[in-house]
Structures are given as structure tokens and as C-alpha cells.
Design a protein around this motif. Structure first.
Motif, mmCIF file in Angstrom:
data_model
loop_
_atom_site.group_PDB
_atom_site.id
_atom_site.type_symbol
_atom_site.label_atom_id
_atom_site.label_comp_id
_atom_site.label_asym_id
_atom_site.label_seq_id
_atom_site.Cartn_x
_atom_site.Cartn_y
_atom_site.Cartn_z
ATOM 1 N N ASP A 222 0.839 -1.211 0.000
ATOM 2 C CA ASP A 222 0.000 0.000 0.000
ATOM 3 C C ASP A 222 0.869 1.255 0.000
ATOM 4 O O ASP A 222 0.559 2.247 -0.679
ATOM 5 C CB ASP A 222 -0.908 0.011 1.231
ATOM 6 C CG ASP A 222 -1.894 -1.136 1.240
ATOM 7 O OD1 ASP A 222 -2.354 -1.534 0.155
ATOM 8 O OD2 ASP A 222 -2.196 -1.653 2.336
ATOM 9 N N TYR A 223 1.957 1.212 0.763
ATOM 10 C CA TYR A 223 2.906 2.341 0.788
ATOM 11 C C TYR A 223 3.531 2.544 -0.590
ATOM 12 O O TYR A 223 3.573 3.672 -1.106
ATOM 13 C CB TYR A 223 3.983 2.060 1.842
ATOM 14 C CG TYR A 223 5.276 2.821 1.662
ATOM 15 C CD1 TYR A 223 5.386 4.162 2.024
ATOM 16 C CD2 TYR A 223 6.409 2.191 1.133
ATOM 17 C CE1 TYR A 223 6.574 4.857 1.862
ATOM 18 C CE2 TYR A 223 7.613 2.873 0.973
ATOM 19 C CZ TYR A 223 7.691 4.204 1.332
ATOM 20 O OH TYR A 223 8.870 4.884 1.171
ATOM 21 N N VAL A 224 3.979 1.454 -1.194
ATOM 22 C CA VAL A 224 4.636 1.543 -2.514
ATOM 23 C C VAL A 224 3.663 2.069 -3.562
ATOM 24 O O VAL A 224 4.044 2.864 -4.435
ATOM 25 C CB VAL A 224 5.212 0.168 -2.922
ATOM 26 C CG1 VAL A 224 5.762 0.210 -4.349
ATOM 27 C CG2 VAL A 224 6.311 -0.259 -1.957
ATOM 28 N N ASP A 225 2.405 1.668 -3.471
ATOM 29 C CA ASP A 225 1.395 2.139 -4.430
ATOM 30 C C ASP A 225 1.229 3.657 -4.380
ATOM 31 O O ASP A 225 0.853 4.275 -5.387
ATOM 32 C CB ASP A 225 0.041 1.482 -4.143
ATOM 33 C CG ASP A 225 -0.015 0.038 -4.595
ATOM 34 O OD1 ASP A 225 0.870 -0.373 -5.368
ATOM 35 O OD2 ASP A 225 -0.920 -0.693 -4.157
ATOM 36 N N ASP A 226 1.486 4.258 -3.230
ATOM 37 C CA ASP A 226 1.329 5.707 -3.084
ATOM 38 C C ASP A 226 2.561 6.498 -3.530
ATOM 39 O O ASP A 226 2.533 7.728 -3.560
ATOM 40 C CB ASP A 226 1.007 6.069 -1.630
ATOM 41 C CG ASP A 226 -0.485 5.965 -1.322
ATOM 42 O OD1 ASP A 226 -1.247 5.629 -2.248
ATOM 43 O OD2 ASP A 226 -0.885 6.211 -0.173
ATOM 44 N N LEU A 227 3.644 5.800 -3.856
ATOM 45 C CA LEU A 227 4.861 6.483 -4.310
ATOM 46 C C LEU A 227 4.724 6.917 -5.767
ATOM 47 O O LEU A 227 4.058 6.255 -6.570
ATOM 48 C CB LEU A 227 6.075 5.552 -4.178
ATOM 49 C CG LEU A 227 6.478 5.120 -2.765
ATOM 50 C CD1 LEU A 227 7.590 4.072 -2.827
ATOM 51 C CD2 LEU A 227 6.934 6.320 -1.933
ATOM 52 N N SER A 228 5.376 8.029 -6.117
ATOM 53 C CA SER A 228 5.434 8.435 -7.520
ATOM 54 C C SER A 228 6.331 7.457 -8.282
ATOM 55 O O SER A 228 7.063 6.670 -7.656
ATOM 56 C CB SER A 228 5.983 9.853 -7.639
ATOM 57 O OG SER A 228 7.340 9.886 -7.203
ATOM 58 N N LYS A 229 6.284 7.478 -9.594
ATOM 59 C CA LYS A 229 7.023 6.492 -10.390
ATOM 60 C C LYS A 229 8.517 6.491 -10.058
ATOM 61 O O LYS A 229 9.138 5.427 -9.894
ATOM 62 C CB LYS A 229 6.823 6.758 -11.875
ATOM 63 C CG LYS A 229 7.514 5.705 -12.767
ATOM 64 C CD LYS A 229 7.331 5.974 -14.236
ATOM 65 C CE LYS A 229 7.952 4.865 -15.077
ATOM 66 N NZ LYS A 229 9.373 4.604 -14.769
ATOM 67 N N LYS A 230 9.099 7.674 -9.901
ATOM 68 C CA LYS A 230 10.534 7.772 -9.613
ATOM 69 C C LYS A 230 10.897 7.010 -8.335
ATOM 70 O O LYS A 230 11.899 6.288 -8.292
ATOM 71 C CB LYS A 230 10.933 9.247 -9.470
ATOM 72 C CG LYS A 230 12.378 9.460 -9.044
ATOM 73 C CD LYS A 230 12.688 10.941 -8.879
ATOM 74 C CE LYS A 230 14.099 11.142 -8.346
ATOM 75 N NZ LYS A 230 14.417 12.591 -8.170
ATOM 76 N N TYR A 231 10.079 7.159 -7.311
ATOM 77 C CA TYR A 231 10.415 6.552 -6.020
ATOM 78 C C TYR A 231 9.931 5.106 -5.919
ATOM 79 O O TYR A 231 10.469 4.334 -5.130
ATOM 80 C CB TYR A 231 9.884 7.426 -4.885
ATOM 81 C CG TYR A 231 10.673 8.721 -4.815
ATOM 82 C CD1 TYR A 231 11.927 8.758 -4.217
ATOM 83 C CD2 TYR A 231 10.199 9.885 -5.416
ATOM 84 C CE1 TYR A 231 12.677 9.918 -4.188
ATOM 85 C CE2 TYR A 231 10.948 11.054 -5.391
ATOM 86 C CZ TYR A 231 12.185 11.064 -4.776
ATOM 87 O OH TYR A 231 12.943 12.227 -4.754
ATOM 88 N N ARG A 232 8.946 4.741 -6.766
ATOM 89 C CA ARG A 232 8.617 3.314 -6.882
ATOM 90 C C ARG A 232 9.771 2.575 -7.536
ATOM 91 O O ARG A 232 10.136 1.475 -7.126
ATOM 92 C CB ARG A 232 7.336 3.116 -7.712
ATOM 93 C CG ARG A 232 6.080 3.038 -6.899
ATOM 94 C CD ARG A 232 4.917 2.368 -7.629
ATOM 95 N NE ARG A 232 4.777 2.689 -9.041
ATOM 96 C CZ ARG A 232 4.152 3.767 -9.498
ATOM 97 N NH1 ARG A 232 3.619 4.639 -8.667
ATOM 98 N NH2 ARG A 232 4.057 3.957 -10.785
ATOM 99 N N ASP A 233 10.359 3.216 -8.558
ATOM 100 C CA ASP A 233 11.520 2.622 -9.223
ATOM 101 C C ASP A 233 12.702 2.504 -8.261
ATOM 102 O O ASP A 233 13.445 1.523 -8.292
ATOM 103 C CB ASP A 233 11.922 3.462 -10.442
ATOM 104 C CG ASP A 233 10.913 3.352 -11.581
ATOM 105 O OD1 ASP A 233 10.085 2.420 -11.546
ATOM 106 O OD2 ASP A 233 10.955 4.201 -12.490
ATOM 107 N N GLN A 234 12.871 3.524 -7.396
ATOM 108 C CA GLN A 234 13.937 3.469 -6.390
ATOM 109 C C GLN A 234 13.719 2.278 -5.457
ATOM 110 O O GLN A 234 14.657 1.557 -5.120
ATOM 111 C CB GLN A 234 13.952 4.762 -5.572
ATOM 112 C CG GLN A 234 14.917 4.735 -4.383
ATOM 113 C CD GLN A 234 14.891 6.008 -3.558
ATOM 114 O OE1 GLN A 234 15.502 7.006 -3.919
ATOM 115 N NE2 GLN A 234 14.155 5.998 -2.443
ATOM 116 N N TYR A 235 12.471 2.078 -5.053
ATOM 117 C CA TYR A 235 12.140 0.957 -4.165
ATOM 118 C C TYR A 235 12.458 -0.373 -4.851
ATOM 119 O O TYR A 235 13.098 -1.248 -4.253
ATOM 120 C CB TYR A 235 10.654 1.017 -3.787
ATOM 121 C CG TYR A 235 10.198 -0.156 -2.962
ATOM 122 C CD1 TYR A 235 10.358 -0.172 -1.580
ATOM 123 C CD2 TYR A 235 9.614 -1.279 -3.564
ATOM 124 C CE1 TYR A 235 9.950 -1.266 -0.808
ATOM 125 C CE2 TYR A 235 9.203 -2.374 -2.817
ATOM 126 C CZ TYR A 235 9.381 -2.352 -1.444
ATOM 127 O OH TYR A 235 8.992 -3.446 -0.692
#
Length: 383
Positions: free
Chosen positions: A192-205
């Protein structure tokens, strides 16, 4: 007319009043089980005192004080090798090395005191000022002259009480912010946390998780912590010694004693590569708040495996899963913590030098002691 307040200074946790923990229900860092850790496993250059404030014979408030002897430290941090570091170390050792804190220098946030609703914070602070004078006399008798007296860490709202209690003889300072991560009500898992990240920070994750493949993360019990005590300490010591500024070093026994005293409220996670410990982090449960504590890692492995960033994600994932409301990340590595969603909370303190001439120049002295860290605030979530 209400009876005047008075205080008693305790040097041993065994002497604390029976009702001490009644004032620490909402803060584990003021509870006896935690204070016993400070009594038995505090840094070598730290002496702890415990202050009970009474109205007649009734306990109405509690506080913690720490005497820090910087002269016992070999170094105050080795990362910055420059003229500014030399000036800072000289200033600290010769003019500011013996410090009396009202509060806990090992933690971030208001872990200094708690009191009954029967008395005002202003009257309580005035009594604590008297307690500092008593402590300074006590320490002077044992050959320890206090250079600085400091009350730390308080939010902007909390400083209003200090203004009313007339702390005008103290210099008010602000330090690097406390990074606080608020857990949203609609998060029930790390996904759920990852879903709320913008694309840049989802990619970082995703990139960080990919880099960490092959690393085994394991929660260690007391027996395992004691078995790996040397390895844990070496990893901690390396990170601590390479910090920009350090006023203490933990003893080797510290993490084992933390686990023994706090039990399930203290978590130590080991990170293993090919069955070798390459890093660890620690967490302390404090009501609905999760506090991060000390950590360590192998600097040769950390960058390639993005180990530190993975630790932050793991702390977030665990705290969401266990329904905590927020995470206190502290005031180190500000930018990377900002990149995972932590927000800065400005903290303030009050400091007074024993020499009135130096006190007049305290803004300069403080700036020499406090390393400035340039960093950018990140916004990792979708708008």
C-alpha cells in the motif's frame, strides 16, 4: 495556597519512587526498565541522574539528566577531515566538553520529563532549573566543572513554556530536524505504501529490493545477540566513528542489555550475506510510535546492496504491518530519509555556558560545535 515544589536527585534506579512509572506510561524512555539500561550500560563518558519533583510528599513529576564528559572521547567524529573539524574539536574539548543535559542525548525528541496535571509545565521547569544548580554543585565536588547546561529536544509549541519560565539567560538554538514518518490510515502493508509512491520513487524501491537479493534478514533473539556481540559492535563502531560529530560511544554490552530489559519492545534485525553478518538495525516500540535506534553496516557492501535504504524500507514495512502511527527516524541521513517519505520536524533546545563572557558569544560557539548539513527535501508520494 499550594505547597511549594521540591526535588530529589537519584543516582541509582533502585532508589526511584514506587510511583515513578505512573508518569512514564506514555513514554518507554522514562520507564524504570529503560532507565536501568542507562544505569548499567550507558557510554563510558556518560553519568545519568534521575530527578523526582514532589509537592509535599507526593511525586508530581520525573526527569532525566545526563552528565557528558567529552574529555574522555578520543575523537568527536572522523568523517570531516578539515580545518573546521580541528577548530570544532578544539572548541568542544577546551570550552564545552563537560555538559549537563536535561534530557537524553542518545535519543531524539522530548524524552526529558513528564509531570502531573496538578502542576504547570512552567512551575515544573522552574524546579528543574533548581535541580540543575544542585547537580552542578554535586559534580563540582567530584572535580567535574560543568561548561554547558542544556535542555533538549522540544518542538516550537513546547518552547512557549520555556519563555514563560524565563529561560532568557539561556541561548535558544535549533538543530538538525527530527525526521518523522507518518503512517497513513489506508496503509495495511508495504505494498500500500509503494502504491502511493510516484514512479521515480517506486523505481527506487524496486531497484533497492533487486540489489538486496541474496541478503537474509533475521530478527535476533537475546541468545543470538550475545553470540554475535562482537560482530554487531564492530559494525556499529565503524558507523559511529565515521559520523560527522559524536559525543559518545556505546559499550559493547549495550544491545544485549537492551534486549534483556525491554524484551519484545526492542528489536534487532541482522542482515546476512553468505551467513556473515553485514549489517543490523534496531527498533524500539514506544506506544503507537516506533523509534529507530542505532545501526551498523559493512561499508564495502552497503553501497552496492543499497543496504541502508533497504533497512529504511524494512522499518517502514514492519511498522505498517504492526499498526504503528509514526516512525521517529532521528536526525541523521536527512535526505535519504526524506526520499522514503519522512518529514522534518524542527527541534529546539536551550543552552547556557558557565562563563558569562562565552555565553554572550554562544551563537558563535554553537555554530562552531554544530556541523551544518546541506540537504534537499524530497517528495516521494504522488500528488
Amino acid at each position: 495556597m499550594k505547597a511549594k515544589l521540591h526535588h530529589i536527585i537519584f543516582e541509582n534506579t533502585s532508589e526511584l519512587p514506587e510511583k515513578w512509572d505512573n508518569f512514564a506510561v506514555e513514554n518507554i524512555f522514562l520507564q524504570k526498565k529503560y532507565l536501568e539500561i542507562l544505569a548499567f550500560s550507558s557510554p563510558e563518558n556518560m553519568t545519568c541522574f534521575f530527578i523526582g519533583v514532589f509537592q509535599e510528599n507526593q511525586l508530581v513529576g520525573i526527569a532525566i539528566a545526563q552528565f557528558l564528559d567529552g574529555k574522555k572521547l578520543e575523537s568527536f567524529g572522523n568523517r570531516d577531515r578539515c580545518l573546521k573539524k580541528i577548530v570544532r574539536d578544539f572548541t568542544f574539548k577546551n570550552f564545552s566538553s563537560q555538559i549537563l543535559f536535561i534530557g537524553n542525548n542518545m535519543l531524539t525528541g522530548q524524552n526529558a520529563f513528564s509531570h502531573s496535571d496538578q502542576i504547570s509545565t512552567v512551575s515544573f521547569l522552574n524546579e528543574l532549573k533548581k535541580a540543575t544548580q544542585m547537580l552542578k554543585k554535586k559534580l563540582k565536588h567530584s572535580g567535574k566543572k560543568i561548561h554547558l547546561t542544556s535542555f533538549k529536544d522540544f518542538t516550537e509549541n513546547q518552547t512557549n513554556d520555556f519563555t514563560q519560565a524565563d529561560f532568557s539567560s539561556f541561548y535558544r538554538f535549533d538543530i538538525q530536524p527530527n525526521m518523522v514518518f507518518d503512517i497513513q490510515n489506508h496503509w495495511f502493508s508495504i505494498d500500500d505504501y509503494v502504491d502511493d509512491l510516484s514512479k521515480k520513487y517506486r523505481d527506487q524501491y524496486k531497484r533497492a529490493r533487486k540489489k538486496a537479493e541474496g541478503i537474509e534478514k533475521r530478527k535476533l533473539d537475546l541468545a543470538e545477540i550475545l553470540l554475535l556481540e562482537n560482530e554487531i559492535y564492530n559494525l556499529y563502531y565503524h558507523v559511529a566513528k565515521n559520523a560527522p560529530f559524536n559525543t559518545f560511544l556505546l559499550p559493547k554490552s549495550h544491545f544485549g542489555i537492551m534486549k534483556k530489559n525491554l524484551g519484545h519492545d526492542f528489536l534487532l534485525y541482522g542482515y546476512f550475506l553468505d551467513e556473515k553478518l553485514i549489517g543490523f538495525n534496531t527498533l524500539i516500540k514506544n506506544g503507537a510510535t516506533m523509534n529507530t535506534y542505532f545501526l551498523g553496516y559493512d561499508e564495502k557492501i552497503q553501497p552496492e546492496k543499497m543496504l541502508y535504504l533497504n533497512m529504511l524500507y524494512d522499518m517502514i514495512g514492519y511498522s505498517i504491518k504492526k499498526h504503528f502511527k509514526k516512525i521517529i527516524f532521528g536526525r541523521t541521513a536527512l535526505e535519504i530519509k526524506s526520499s522514503v517519505g519522512a518529514c522534518p520536524e524542527q527541534m529546539f533546545g536551550y543552552i547556557q555556558h558557565s562563563n558569562p563572557l562565552i555565553q554572550k558569544q554562544m551563537h558563535r560557539v554553537f555554530n562552531a560545535l554544530q556541523p551544518k548539513v546541506a540537504w534537499k527535501t524530497r517528495s516521494p508520494f504522488k500528488n
